[in-house]
Design an enzyme around this catalytic site. Structure first.
Site, PDB file in Angstrom:
ATOM      1  N   SER A 110      -2.608  -0.921  12.580  1.00 15.79           N
ATOM      2  CA  SER A 110      -1.938  -2.223  12.485  1.00 15.79           C
ATOM      3  C   SER A 110      -1.771  -2.637  11.032  1.00 15.79           C
ATOM      4  O   SER A 110      -0.747  -3.243  10.663  1.00 15.79           O
ATOM      5  CB  SER A 110      -2.703  -3.285  13.277  1.00 15.79           C
ATOM      6  OG  SER A 110      -4.028  -3.434  12.823  1.00 15.79           O
ATOM      7  N   TYR A 111      -2.739  -2.303  10.191  1.00 13.34           N
ATOM      8  CA  TYR A 111      -2.643  -2.644   8.764  1.00 13.34           C
ATOM      9  C   TYR A 111      -1.462  -1.945   8.115  1.00 13.34           C
ATOM     10  O   TYR A 111      -0.671  -2.582   7.393  1.00 13.34           O
ATOM     11  CB  TYR A 111      -3.952  -2.249   8.064  1.00 13.34           C
ATOM     12  CG  TYR A 111      -3.848  -2.180   6.561  1.00 13.34           C
ATOM     13  CD1 TYR A 111      -3.992  -3.325   5.782  1.00 13.34           C
ATOM     14  CD2 TYR A 111      -3.611  -0.967   5.905  1.00 13.34           C
ATOM     15  CE1 TYR A 111      -3.894  -3.260   4.400  1.00 13.34           C
ATOM     16  CE2 TYR A 111      -3.513  -0.899   4.522  1.00 13.34           C
ATOM     17  CZ  TYR A 111      -3.655  -2.046   3.778  1.00 13.34           C
ATOM     18  OH  TYR A 111      -3.553  -1.974   2.407  1.00 13.34           O
ATOM     19  N   VAL A 112      -1.315  -0.644   8.338  1.00 13.98           N
ATOM     20  CA  VAL A 112      -0.257   0.088   7.640  1.00 13.98           C
ATOM     21  C   VAL A 112       1.124  -0.308   8.164  1.00 13.98           C
ATOM     22  O   VAL A 112       2.100  -0.326   7.415  1.00 13.98           O
ATOM     23  CB  VAL A 112      -0.501   1.607   7.718  1.00 13.98           C
ATOM     24  CG1 VAL A 112      -0.071   2.198   9.054  1.00 13.98           C
ATOM     25  CG2 VAL A 112       0.193   2.334   6.564  1.00 13.98           C
ATOM     26  N   ASP A 134       0.852  -1.194   0.000  1.00  9.55           N
ATOM     27  CA  ASP A 134       0.000   0.000   0.000  1.00  9.55           C
ATOM     28  C   ASP A 134       0.883   1.237   0.000  1.00  9.55           C
ATOM     29  O   ASP A 134       1.851   1.305   0.763  1.00  9.55           O
ATOM     30  CB  ASP A 134      -0.889  -0.021   1.255  1.00  9.55           C
ATOM     31  CG  ASP A 134      -2.060   0.936   1.177  1.00  9.55           C
ATOM     32  OD1 ASP A 134      -1.829   2.138   0.908  1.00  9.55           O
ATOM     33  OD2 ASP A 134      -3.200   0.503   1.406  1.00  9.55           O
TER      34      ASP A 134
END
Length: 243
Positions: A154-156, A142
């Site tokens: 947490s995703y990034v 991303d």
């Protein structure tokens, strides 16, 4: 690397970007194993679409939030289609959390699926690749790893780990296996959002339009085919990193 005649494994390959990548690789001549977690119906539809292109296809379920399932997924693909020489790590979650409210359970779940899953699947892929074969891995990351989301902490962080993993794996697995990534920008509406949501985001981009999946698929195919590129992360973001 010539794609035609090879076997590709695409995680999250039944829906959204993953489905587009499954079909793009099939269009380029690959037989495709479509991984899914809970999307059995869409996986069957993706398999049918690949077979309509004249290629072999199969699907299999695995919950990659448990990285221990990775070797079994490579084995399943190999048993039905033959040795896998192309791996696309597309499966990922998109949880909403912040540094202030992320829980240990949520943190571990996100890192297991989005970071550990691709790492251990790549490990299993490399171990299973025949000694006389070359391989290619493409990770889906991303562009927001450089300008992080405020509400997807947490995703990034996990995707930032994918960026580093891409470079580290390119060094560790060369020269026989190349590892690259594509960093996505405004491609599709996130789950739960509509076209108007991404249209508003796209209005801020230099290209002022939503990408759709075609540019992502083209970039993945190009990275697999180009045998002198490894450790690269190509941004597919309409110039979003410039603003």
């Amino acid at each position: 690397m010539q794609i035609s005649g090879r076997v590709a494994l695409v995680t999250g390959g039944a829906t959204r970007v993953g489905r587009a990548l499954s079909l793009a690789l099939a269009s380029a001549g690959a037989d495709v194993f479509v991984h899914y977690n809970s999307s059995a119906g869409p996986a069957e539809e993706a398999v049918a679409a690949i077979e309509a292109l004249g290629r072999r296809a199969a699907s299999g379920a695995a919950n990659l939030s448990d990285p221990a399932t990775a070797p079994g997924l490579v084995t399943a693909a190999t048993e039905v289609l033959g040795p896998v020489s192309i791996l696309v790590n597309s499966a990922s979650g998109f949880p909403e959390d912040t540094l202030a409210d992320v829980t240990l359970e949520g943190w571990r779940r996100t890192l297991d699926l989005t970071l550990a899953g691709p790492i251990f699947l790549t490990q299993a892929f490399a171990a299973a690749l025949p000694d006389d074969a070359e391989g290619a891995v493409v990770n889906i990351t991303d562009v927001k790893t450089h300008t992080p989301y405020r509400k997807h902490f947490s995703y990034v962080v996990a995707k930032g780990g994918i960026d580093t993993f891409t470079r580290a794996a390119a060094v560790a697995l060369g020269p026989r296996i190349r590892v690259n990534a594509v960093g996505l920008g405004v491609i599709l509406p996130p789950p739960g959002e509509d076209d108007a949501y991404v249209d508003r985001l796209a209005a801020e981009l230099p290209l002022r339009r939503v990408g759709g999946t075609d540019p992502v698929a083209a970039a993945v195919v190009a990275l697999v085919e180009n045998d002198f590129v490894t450790g690269e992360i190509i941004r597919i973001d309409g110039g979003g990193h410039l603003v």
